[in-house]
Write a protein that holds these residues in place. Structure first.
Motif, PDB file in Angstrom:
ATOM      1  N   UNK A 149       0.930  -1.015   0.150  1.00  0.00           N
ATOM      2  CA  UNK A 149       0.558  -0.248   0.227  1.00  0.00           C
ATOM      3  C   UNK A 149       0.939   1.601   0.152  1.00  0.00           C
ATOM      4  N   UNK A 150       2.207   1.026   0.884  1.00  0.00           N
ATOM      5  CA  UNK A 150       2.990   2.342   0.838  1.00  0.00           C
ATOM      6  C   UNK A 150       3.794   2.451  -0.550  1.00  0.00           C
ATOM      7  N   UNK A 151       4.154   1.170  -1.091  1.00  0.00           N
ATOM      8  CA  UNK A 151       4.545   1.432  -2.073  1.00  0.00           C
ATOM      9  C   UNK A 151       3.909   2.223  -3.635  1.00  0.00           C
ATOM     10  N   UNK A 152       2.494   1.624  -3.372  1.00  0.00           N
ATOM     11  CA  UNK A 152       1.427   1.800  -4.551  1.00  0.00           C
ATOM     12  C   UNK A 152       1.396   3.133  -4.573  1.00  0.00           C
ATOM     13  N   UNK A 153       0.708   3.757  -2.784  1.00  0.00           N
ATOM     14  CA  UNK A 153       0.851   5.268  -2.884  1.00  0.00           C
ATOM     15  C   UNK A 153       2.073   6.072  -3.000  1.00  0.00           C
ATOM     16  N   UNK A 154       2.737   5.625  -2.493  1.00  0.00           N
ATOM     17  CA  UNK A 154       4.458   6.734  -3.156  1.00  0.00           C
ATOM     18  C   UNK A 154       4.360   6.245  -4.284  1.00  0.00           C
ATOM     19  N   UNK A 155       4.345   5.292  -5.144  1.00  0.00           N
ATOM     20  CA  UNK A 155       3.957   5.979  -6.659  1.00  0.00           C
ATOM     21  C   UNK A 155       2.824   6.912  -7.226  1.00  0.00           C
TER      22      UNK A 155
ATOM     23  N   UNK B  80       4.216  10.025  -6.506  1.00  0.00           N
ATOM     24  CA  UNK B  80       4.865  10.604  -7.347  1.00  0.00           C
ATOM     25  C   UNK B  80       4.448  10.683  -8.972  1.00  0.00           C
ATOM     26  N   UNK B  81       3.746   9.997  -9.455  1.00  0.00           N
ATOM     27  CA  UNK B  81       3.556   9.938 -10.624  1.00  0.00           C
ATOM     28  C   UNK B  81       2.488  11.360 -10.101  1.00  0.00           C
ATOM     29  N   UNK B  82       1.378  11.534  -9.670  1.00  0.00           N
ATOM     30  CA  UNK B  82       0.516  13.031  -9.651  1.00  0.00           C
ATOM     31  C   UNK B  82       1.481  14.062  -9.779  1.00  0.00           C
ATOM     32  N   UNK B  83       2.716  13.960  -8.312  1.00  0.00           N
ATOM     33  CA  UNK B  83       3.032  14.997  -8.868  1.00  0.00           C
ATOM     34  C   UNK B  83       4.113  15.373  -9.949  1.00  0.00           C
TER      35      UNK B  83
END
Lengths: 146, 191
Positions: A60-66, A69-72
């Motif tokens: 979940x953390x990995x997906x969140x960070x991804x 990152x993608x959003x930013x």
């Protein structure tokens, strides 16, 4: 009997007591080893659920960070694109204004030059053309002196 | 009639309670054996635990249909074998998935020995023999391995193995013979 037992593989005795001592020993050790391993694992506290939870948490953390990152990255790209568009618009506006200013200035200069030209022409013409009464006035002056 | 309607729910509840009690007894007594068989078959602790849980879940769902024609052990072992087959079949089908498993290697599996009073040298020899048997087992077909483990680790009778695997006793004997020949070859070859 023993010849058949050891030459034909299908005739291998399947009862452990009928096996030779070496095989019996090996199979006994194998069984004891598997039992010892299984008992040791079975008596340990279960940690499978924790591992699964940790894995899912990490996932979940990995997906969140991804996602962040993608959003930013996307936001930065969009902002950059928008910013470039605004800058281009401003530059175009400035260029237009400058062009307009130059045209106005040019027109003013042209008008000034034209005005100067008319003024100099007026001046030159007034100097060169003699007055219509001047010869008469000169004659009058001559008479008086005489 | 009125007595019947008040009695029926009670007897059903009693029957349910008894069935639940029976099943929990079956779980307590057979869980270690099912787990051990699956561990020896897969050499993967996590997978063996998962399959054991699935086995008892499936058994619980079908507990009411268990007629007692075979022993609970045979019935459970049959479920475990089918689950294991399904697992490997699914894994083979899903070839794009990660193929790495958590199975321990043969040498690591051979390190387990019962804590006895034997000397260091005897333990090393025993470890060597266990390793050789593991290598032989690793080279067996799925069916031969199942039959071999049921016979020489779980010590089931030939008739029980036949019932569990759905094979005839003659076929079970043939598989066992081939498996033993392979073990013999491994033991002989390493000497």
């Amino acid at each position: 009997m023993s010849w058949r037992r050891f030459t034909n593989r299908a005739e291998e005795p399947v009862d452990i007591d009928a096996l030779d001592p070496a095989m019996r020993q090996a199979l006994g050790d194998f069984k004891a080893s598997v039992h010892a391993w299984s008992d040791a694992v079975f008596s340990q506290p279960r940690t499978v659920r924790e591992v699964v939870v940790r894995r899912s948490w990490r996932l979940a953390v990995g997906w969140g960070l991804t996602a962040v990152l993608l959003g930013s990255t996307l936001s930065a790209g969009l902002y950059e694109h928008h910013h470039a568009q605004v800058l281009a618009q401003l530059a175009a506006q400035r260029a237009l204004e400058k062009q307009h200013q130059l045209a106005t200035q040019h027109a003013q200069e042209m008008a000034q030059q034209e005005e100067d030209l008319f003024a100099s022409v007026d001046k030159d013409v007034s100097r060169e053309v003699p007055s219509a009464m001047e010869p008469l006035a000169q004659l009058t002056d001559d008479d008086e002196t005489q | 009639m009125a007595a019947c309607t008040t009695l029926d729910p009670m007897t059903m509840a009693d029957a349910d309670g008894r069935a639940a009690h029976d099943f929990s007894h079956v779980v307590a007594s057979h869980r270690p054996q099912i787990f051990r068989f699956l561990l020896a078959s897969t050499r993967d602790v996590d997978l063996a635990e998962t399959l054991t849980q699935e086995c008892f879940l499936k058994a619980h769902r079908n507990w009411s249909s268990f007629r007692g024609e075979s022993t609970a052990m045979t019935w459970l072992m049959r479920i475990a074998i089918n689950l294991q087959k399904d697992h490997w079949r699914n894994r083979r089908m899903q070839f794009w998935r990660q193929t790495r498993t958590n199975a321990v290697d043969l040498d690591e599996a051979s390190e387990w020995l019962p804590s006895g009073e034997s000397s260091q040298e005897q333990r090393l020899l025993a470890q060597e023999r266990v390793s050789q048997v593991w290598h032989a087992v690793d080279g067996l077909s799925e069916r031969q391995r199942t039959v071999f483990l049921l016979r020489f680790v779980e010590e089931l009778e030939l008739s029980e193995i036949a019932q569990t695997t759905g094979l005839s006793e003659g076929t079970v004997k043939a598989h066992l013979s081939r498996a033993l020949a392979r073990v013999r070859g491994e033991l002989g070859g390493k000497r």
